[in-house]
Design a protein around this motif. Structure first.
Motif, short mmCIF file in Angstrom:
data_model
loop_
_atom_site.label_atom_id
_atom_site.label_comp_id
_atom_site.label_asym_id
_atom_site.label_seq_id
_atom_site.Cartn_x
_atom_site.Cartn_y
_atom_site.Cartn_z
N THR A 1 -14.70 26.99 24.60
CA THR A 1 -13.84 27.72 23.66
C THR A 1 -12.97 28.70 24.43
O THR A 1 -11.76 28.81 24.19
N LYS A 2 -13.61 29.42 25.35
CA LYS A 2 -12.87 30.37 26.18
C LYS A 2 -11.79 29.65 26.99
O LYS A 2 -10.64 30.14 27.09
N LEU A 3 -12.19 28.48 27.55
CA LEU A 3 -11.23 27.70 28.34
C LEU A 3 -10.06 27.26 27.48
O LEU A 3 -8.89 27.36 27.89
N MET A 4 -10.34 26.80 26.26
CA MET A 4 -9.26 26.35 25.36
C MET A 4 -8.34 27.52 25.02
O MET A 4 -7.12 27.36 24.97
N GLU A 5 -8.93 28.70 24.79
CA GLU A 5 -8.10 29.87 24.51
C GLU A 5 -7.22 30.20 25.71
O GLU A 5 -6.01 30.46 25.57
N LEU A 6 -7.84 30.17 26.91
CA LEU A 6 -7.07 30.48 28.12
C LEU A 6 -5.97 29.46 28.36
O LEU A 6 -4.84 29.82 28.72
N VAL A 7 -6.32 28.19 28.17
CA VAL A 7 -5.31 27.14 28.36
C VAL A 7 -4.19 27.31 27.33
O VAL A 7 -3.00 27.19 27.65
N GLY A 8 -4.59 27.60 26.10
CA GLY A 8 -3.59 27.82 25.05
C GLY A 8 -2.69 28.99 25.38
O GLY A 8 -1.45 28.92 25.22
N GLU A 9 -3.24 30.09 25.81
CA GLU A 9 -2.47 31.27 26.18
C GLU A 9 -1.58 30.96 27.38
O GLU A 9 -0.41 31.37 27.43
N SER A 10 -2.17 30.23 28.32
CA SER A 10 -1.41 29.89 29.52
C SER A 10 -0.20 29.03 29.14
O SER A 10 0.91 29.25 29.66
N GLU A 11 -0.40 28.09 28.25
CA GLU A 11 0.71 27.24 27.83
C GLU A 11 1.77 28.06 27.11
O GLU A 11 2.97 27.87 27.31
N LYS A 12 1.30 28.98 26.26
CA LYS A 12 2.26 29.84 25.55
C LYS A 12 3.07 30.65 26.55
O LYS A 12 4.30 30.77 26.42
N LEU A 13 2.35 31.22 27.53
CA LEU A 13 3.05 32.03 28.52
C LEU A 13 4.01 31.17 29.34
O LEU A 13 5.14 31.59 29.62
N ARG A 14 3.62 29.98 29.68
CA ARG A 14 4.51 29.10 30.46
C ARG A 14 5.71 28.67 29.62
O ARG A 14 6.83 28.60 30.12
N LEU A 15 5.43 28.38 28.37
CA LEU A 15 6.54 27.99 27.49
C LEU A 15 7.52 29.16 27.33
O LEU A 15 8.75 28.98 27.34
N LYS A 16 6.94 30.32 27.15
CA LYS A 16 7.78 31.50 27.02
C LYS A 16 8.59 31.71 28.30
O LYS A 16 9.80 32.01 28.25
N LYS A 17 7.94 31.55 29.43
CA LYS A 17 8.62 31.71 30.71
C LYS A 17 9.69 30.65 30.87
O LYS A 17 10.80 30.97 31.35
N LEU A 18 9.36 29.44 30.45
CA LEU A 18 10.35 28.36 30.55
C LEU A 18 11.55 28.66 29.64
O LEU A 18 12.70 28.40 30.00
N GLU A 19 11.28 29.18 28.51
CA GLU A 19 12.37 29.53 27.61
C GLU A 19 13.23 30.62 28.22
O GLU A 19 14.47 30.59 28.13
N GLU A 20 12.58 31.58 28.82
CA GLU A 20 13.31 32.67 29.45
C GLU A 20 14.16 32.11 30.61
O GLU A 20 15.32 32.47 30.77
N LEU A 21 13.58 31.25 31.36
CA LEU A 21 14.32 30.64 32.47
C LEU A 21 15.44 29.78 31.94
O LEU A 21 16.52 29.75 32.52
N SER A 22 15.11 29.12 30.93
CA SER A 22 16.11 28.26 30.31
C SER A 22 17.26 29.12 29.77
O SER A 22 18.43 28.75 29.83
N MET A 23 16.93 30.21 29.23
CA MET A 23 17.97 31.09 28.72
C MET A 23 18.75 31.71 29.89
O MET A 23 19.97 31.92 29.75
N ASN A 24 18.08 32.00 30.91
CA ASN A 24 18.74 32.55 32.08
C ASN A 24 19.68 31.53 32.67
O ASN A 24 20.73 31.88 33.21
N ILE A 25 19.34 30.32 32.61
CA ILE A 25 20.19 29.27 33.17
C ILE A 25 21.39 29.09 32.26
O ILE A 25 22.50 28.85 32.72
N THR A 26 21.23 29.11 31.06
CA THR A 26 22.31 28.90 30.13
C THR A 26 23.22 30.11 30.10
O THR A 26 24.36 30.00 29.69
N GLU A 27 22.84 31.12 30.45
CA GLU A 27 23.71 32.27 30.39
C GLU A 27 24.57 32.32 31.56
O GLU A 27 25.00 32.04 32.40
#
Length: 161
Positions: free
Chosen positions: A135-161
């Motif tokens: 359960t802890k691993l799933m939470e961590l993986v879920g959080e990690s994915e959220k953080l990576r997605l968020k980071k990817l979005e930020e990078l993606s936004m940085n690229i588009t700008e």
């Protein structure tokens, strides 16, 4: 010293001898009579002893005969009481033998059941721990994915700008 008359002495001796012979005859007769009475009593005692011995012998014979008769009756009663006695006795002996074998096996089973319960408790505890960790691993993986997605979005936004 006084002289004694030889004729007087001789007559005294005769009287004494005849008196003593008469006395000894009476004594002999009394002795014979006493002896024959004693022998008669001894014979009577011996006769009674023999009679008692015969009665005892007869009684012993009866007792021995009764003992044999009672032994036969006992055997008949025992055989009538339980015709399957040998088989029953054999089965009882087998049951006793199996009971003796079961006692240590029962102790072994109880010991193994305790060990099994301890092992099962340990297994269940480790399994709960694993579930918690997953359960802890799933939470961590879920959080990690959220953080990576968020980071990817930020990078993606940085690229588009």
């Amino acid at each position: 010293m006084q002289k004694t008359d030889p004729a007087l002495t001789q007559s005294q001796q005769m009287v004494s001898v005849s008196f003593s012979s008469q006395m000894s005859r009476e004594d002999e007769e009394m002795a014979r009579s006493a002896l024959s009475a004693f022998r008669a009593k001894e014979d009577e005692i011996e006769k009674r002893k023999m009679e008692v011995r015969e009665r005892v012998k007869t009684q012993l014979g009866r007792v021995e005969e009764e003992t044999r008769r009672l032994a036969n009756i006992r055997e008949e009663l025992e055989s009538m009481a339980d015709p399957m006695r040998k088989e029953v006795s054999w089965v009882r002996k087998k049951i006793d033998s199996v009971n003796k074998e079961l006692k240590p096996l029962g102790a072994t089973v109880q010991k193994k059941e305790r060990e099994y319960k301890e092992a099962l408790d340990t297994f269940n505890e480790k399994n709960r721990e694993k579930v918690q960790l997953l359960t802890k691993l799933m939470e961590l993986v879920g959080e990690s994915e959220k953080l990576r997605l968020k980071k990817l979005e930020e990078l993606s936004m940085n690229i588009t700008e």
